[in-house]
Design a protein around this motif. Structure first.
Motif, PDB file in Angstrom:
ATOM      1  N   ALA A 181       0.835  -1.206   0.000  1.00  0.00           N
ATOM      2  CA  ALA A 181       0.000   0.000   0.000  1.00  0.00           C
ATOM      3  C   ALA A 181       0.869   1.254   0.000  1.00  0.00           C
ATOM      4  O   ALA A 181       1.762   1.407   0.836  1.00  0.00           O
ATOM      5  N   GLY A 182       0.616   2.133  -0.963  1.00  0.00           N
ATOM      6  CA  GLY A 182       1.320   3.399  -1.037  1.00  0.00           C
ATOM      7  C   GLY A 182       2.741   3.337  -1.531  1.00  0.00           C
ATOM      8  O   GLY A 182       3.448   4.348  -1.517  1.00  0.00           O
ATOM      9  N   ALA A 183       3.200   2.175  -1.994  1.00  0.00           N
ATOM     10  CA  ALA A 183       4.594   2.022  -2.418  1.00  0.00           C
ATOM     11  C   ALA A 183       4.832   2.624  -3.802  1.00  0.00           C
ATOM     12  O   ALA A 183       3.923   2.699  -4.630  1.00  0.00           O
ATOM     13  N   ARG A 184       6.084   3.032  -4.049  1.00  0.00           N
ATOM     14  CA  ARG A 184       6.465   3.677  -5.307  1.00  0.00           C
ATOM     15  C   ARG A 184       6.524   2.683  -6.467  1.00  0.00           C
ATOM     16  O   ARG A 184       6.174   2.997  -7.604  1.00  0.00           O
ATOM     17  N   PHE A 185       6.984   1.454  -6.175  1.00  0.00           N
ATOM     18  CA  PHE A 185       7.342   0.534  -7.252  1.00  0.00           C
ATOM     19  C   PHE A 185       6.353  -0.622  -7.437  1.00  0.00           C
ATOM     20  O   PHE A 185       6.760  -1.717  -7.828  1.00  0.00           O
ATOM     21  N   ASN A 186       5.070  -0.389  -7.197  1.00  0.00           N
ATOM     22  CA  ASN A 186       4.097  -1.479  -7.363  1.00  0.00           C
ATOM     23  C   ASN A 186       3.961  -1.935  -8.809  1.00  0.00           C
ATOM     24  O   ASN A 186       3.518  -3.059  -9.058  1.00  0.00           O
ATOM     25  N   LYS A 187       4.333  -1.098  -9.766  1.00  0.00           N
ATOM     26  CA  LYS A 187       4.306  -1.539 -11.159  1.00  0.00           C
ATOM     27  C   LYS A 187       5.301  -2.678 -11.390  1.00  0.00           C
ATOM     28  O   LYS A 187       5.149  -3.461 -12.327  1.00  0.00           O
ATOM     29  N   MET A 188       6.312  -2.749 -10.531  1.00  0.00           N
ATOM     30  CA  MET A 188       7.300  -3.818 -10.649  1.00  0.00           C
ATOM     31  C   MET A 188       6.861  -5.083  -9.927  1.00  0.00           C
ATOM     32  O   MET A 188       7.563  -6.094  -9.992  1.00  0.00           O
ATOM     33  N   ARG A 189       5.728  -5.025  -9.227  1.00  0.00           N
ATOM     34  CA  ARG A 189       5.236  -6.155  -8.444  1.00  0.00           C
ATOM     35  C   ARG A 189       4.007  -6.760  -9.129  1.00  0.00           C
ATOM     36  O   ARG A 189       2.917  -6.200  -9.085  1.00  0.00           O
ATOM     37  N   VAL A 190       4.196  -7.905  -9.778  1.00  0.00           N
ATOM     38  CA  VAL A 190       3.087  -8.628 -10.396  1.00  0.00           C
ATOM     39  C   VAL A 190       2.526  -9.592  -9.357  1.00  0.00           C
ATOM     40  O   VAL A 190       3.279 -10.404  -8.792  1.00  0.00           O
TER      41      VAL A 190
ATOM     42  N   PHE B 259      22.639  -7.496 -29.473  1.00  0.00           N
ATOM     43  CA  PHE B 259      23.173  -6.846 -28.280  1.00  0.00           C
ATOM     44  C   PHE B 259      22.349  -5.635 -27.856  1.00  0.00           C
ATOM     45  O   PHE B 259      22.726  -4.919 -26.936  1.00  0.00           O
ATOM     46  N   GLU B 260      21.209  -5.445 -28.512  1.00  0.00           N
ATOM     47  CA  GLU B 260      20.288  -4.368 -28.139  1.00  0.00           C
ATOM     48  C   GLU B 260      18.848  -4.855 -28.298  1.00  0.00           C
ATOM     49  O   GLU B 260      18.032  -4.214 -28.949  1.00  0.00           O
ATOM     50  N   LEU B 261      18.540  -5.968 -27.665  1.00  0.00           N
ATOM     51  CA  LEU B 261      17.232  -6.590 -27.800  1.00  0.00           C
ATOM     52  C   LEU B 261      16.219  -5.945 -26.856  1.00  0.00           C
ATOM     53  O   LEU B 261      16.503  -5.742 -25.679  1.00  0.00           O
ATOM     54  N   GLY B 262      15.071  -5.638 -27.376  1.00  0.00           N
ATOM     55  CA  GLY B 262      14.009  -5.087 -26.545  1.00  0.00           C
ATOM     56  C   GLY B 262      13.245  -6.176 -25.815  1.00  0.00           C
ATOM     57  O   GLY B 262      13.417  -7.366 -26.078  1.00  0.00           O
ATOM     58  N   ARG B 263      12.397  -5.752 -24.882  1.00  0.00           N
ATOM     59  CA  ARG B 263      11.550  -6.680 -24.135  1.00  0.00           C
ATOM     60  C   ARG B 263      10.219  -6.017 -23.844  1.00  0.00           C
ATOM     61  O   ARG B 263      10.090  -4.797 -23.898  1.00  0.00           O
ATOM     62  N   LEU B 264       9.241  -6.820 -23.498  1.00  0.00           N
ATOM     63  CA  LEU B 264       7.926  -6.321 -23.124  1.00  0.00           C
ATOM     64  C   LEU B 264       7.784  -6.391 -21.614  1.00  0.00           C
ATOM     65  O   LEU B 264       7.783  -7.482 -21.039  1.00  0.00           O
ATOM     66  N   LYS B 265       7.675  -5.236 -20.971  1.00  0.00           N
ATOM     67  CA  LYS B 265       7.602  -5.185 -19.513  1.00  0.00           C
ATOM     68  C   LYS B 265       6.193  -5.523 -19.040  1.00  0.00           C
ATOM     69  O   LYS B 265       5.219  -4.905 -19.461  1.00  0.00           O
ATOM     70  N   VAL B 266       6.092  -6.503 -18.161  1.00  0.00           N
ATOM     71  CA  VAL B 266       4.803  -6.867 -17.576  1.00  0.00           C
ATOM     72  C   VAL B 266       4.617  -6.036 -16.310  1.00  0.00           C
ATOM     73  O   VAL B 266       5.357  -6.177 -15.346  1.00  0.00           O
ATOM     74  N   SER B 267       3.625  -5.171 -16.330  1.00  0.00           N
ATOM     75  CA  SER B 267       3.371  -4.272 -15.208  1.00  0.00           C
ATOM     76  C   SER B 267       2.473  -4.934 -14.174  1.00  0.00           C
ATOM     77  O   SER B 267       1.562  -5.696 -14.518  1.00  0.00           O
ATOM     78  N   GLY B 268       2.721  -4.606 -12.924  1.00  0.00           N
ATOM     79  CA  GLY B 268       1.867  -5.098 -11.851  1.00  0.00           C
ATOM     80  C   GLY B 268       0.495  -4.475 -11.850  1.00  0.00           C
ATOM     81  O   GLY B 268      -0.384  -4.909 -11.091  1.00  0.00           O
ATOM     82  N   GLN B 269       0.290  -3.479 -12.696  1.00  0.00           N
ATOM     83  CA  GLN B 269      -1.012  -2.831 -12.806  1.00  0.00           C
ATOM     84  C   GLN B 269      -1.675  -3.114 -14.153  1.00  0.00           C
ATOM     85  O   GLN B 269      -2.611  -2.433 -14.563  1.00  0.00           O
ATOM     86  N   MET B 270      -1.202  -4.148 -14.821  1.00  0.00           N
ATOM     87  CA  MET B 270      -1.699  -4.499 -16.149  1.00  0.00           C
ATOM     88  C   MET B 270      -2.903  -5.424 -16.048  1.00  0.00           C
ATOM     89  O   MET B 270      -2.903  -6.390 -15.290  1.00  0.00           O
ATOM     90  N   SER B 271      -3.924  -5.152 -16.849  1.00  0.00           N
ATOM     91  CA  SER B 271      -5.092  -6.030 -16.890  1.00  0.00           C
ATOM     92  C   SER B 271      -4.780  -7.263 -17.733  1.00  0.00           C
ATOM     93  O   SER B 271      -3.809  -7.289 -18.501  1.00  0.00           O
TER      94      SER B 271
END
Length: 237
Positions: free
Chosen positions: A10-19, A208-220
């Motif tokens: 609750a109230g944390a800055r980095f919840n998008k990093m928490r799935v 050596f420059e491969l992209g990725r798809l970030k899975v957000s903890g706030q993603m539906s």
């Protein structure tokens, strides 16, 4: 690309990093049941431009303990290979300030990190591949060349010595890098490297420059499915 698999704070800055664990399990089950082919990062590079249709690579950055407690049981149940980009000096390290000085509240420092015994157990399963992520999760743009070389090359040496495993790919901390960093990665005998650029893997781009798809903890769940088909978390326009 994942970081943590755990409940939000609750109230944390980095919840998008928490799935949340229930969402991670749903995501892996959905991929498995919808015909996605899971590749290791080694497979991605060694099978360059010969990937099966609907291929996906599961990666985790940094080395949080919830990767072992919450993600690994799901990955083991479904027999999904995965890669952890493991920071060597990850314990008691407040690396978020290396990107933004204002991130000095220690939130990521307080997150429990993986112990070597937990890493070894996952390696013994045959599912885990380790990748380099520097010694200290530095901002490579702010370091002189000698420090860049040490952070990039020595982390692969440390991982090999600690776990007796081959380290074939690298991940730039925060996704921040320059041409010097790329050349050091190549010279350090890595076969490829990942950024955090939001894009599907493209065989015409440098490995050596491969992209990725970030899975957000706030993603539906709808957004997750759309991202896998479009390469974007959000619709453009």
């Amino acid at each position: 690309m994942y970081h943590m698999v755990r409940e939000h704070i609750a109230g944390a800055r980095f919840n998008k990093m928490r799935v949340k664990p229930v969402e991670f399990a749903w995501q892996m089950d959905w991929l498995k049941s919808n015909g996605w082919h899971f590749l290791s990062t080694h497979d991605l590079i060694s099978q360059w431009d010969k990937w099966p249709e609907k291929s996906v690579v599961v990666t985790f950055d940094d080395g949080y303990s919830d990767n072992y407690y919450n993600a690994f049981p799901v990955l083991k149940r479904l027999e999904i290979p995965f890669t952890i980009y493991l920071v060597i000096n990850r314990h008691d390290n407040d690396w978020s300030v290396n990107k933004k000085k204002g991130h000095s509240d220690g939130e990521l420092k307080r997150e429990p990190k993986l112990h070597d015994s937990e890493v070894q157990e996952m390696l013994d399963s045959g599912l885990l591949e380790l990748g380099g992520h520097t010694l200290n999760h530095v901002n490579l743009l702010n370091e002189v060349e000698a420090v860049k070389k040490s952070e990039i090359a020595d982390c692969a040496v440390a991982l090999h010595e600690n776990f007796d495993t081959k380290v074939s790919t690298f991940c730039y901390p925060f996704g921040l890098y320059d041409a010097v960093s790329v050349q050091i990665v190549k010279d350090a005998s890595y076969s490829g490297a990942f950024t955090v650029e939001e894009q599907l893997c493209d065989a015409e781009k440098s490995p050596f420059e491969l992209g990725r798809l970030k899975v957000s903890g706030q993603m539906s769940r709808f957004a997750f499915r759309r991202m896998l088909s479009t390469g974007r978390r959000k619709l453009l326009g």
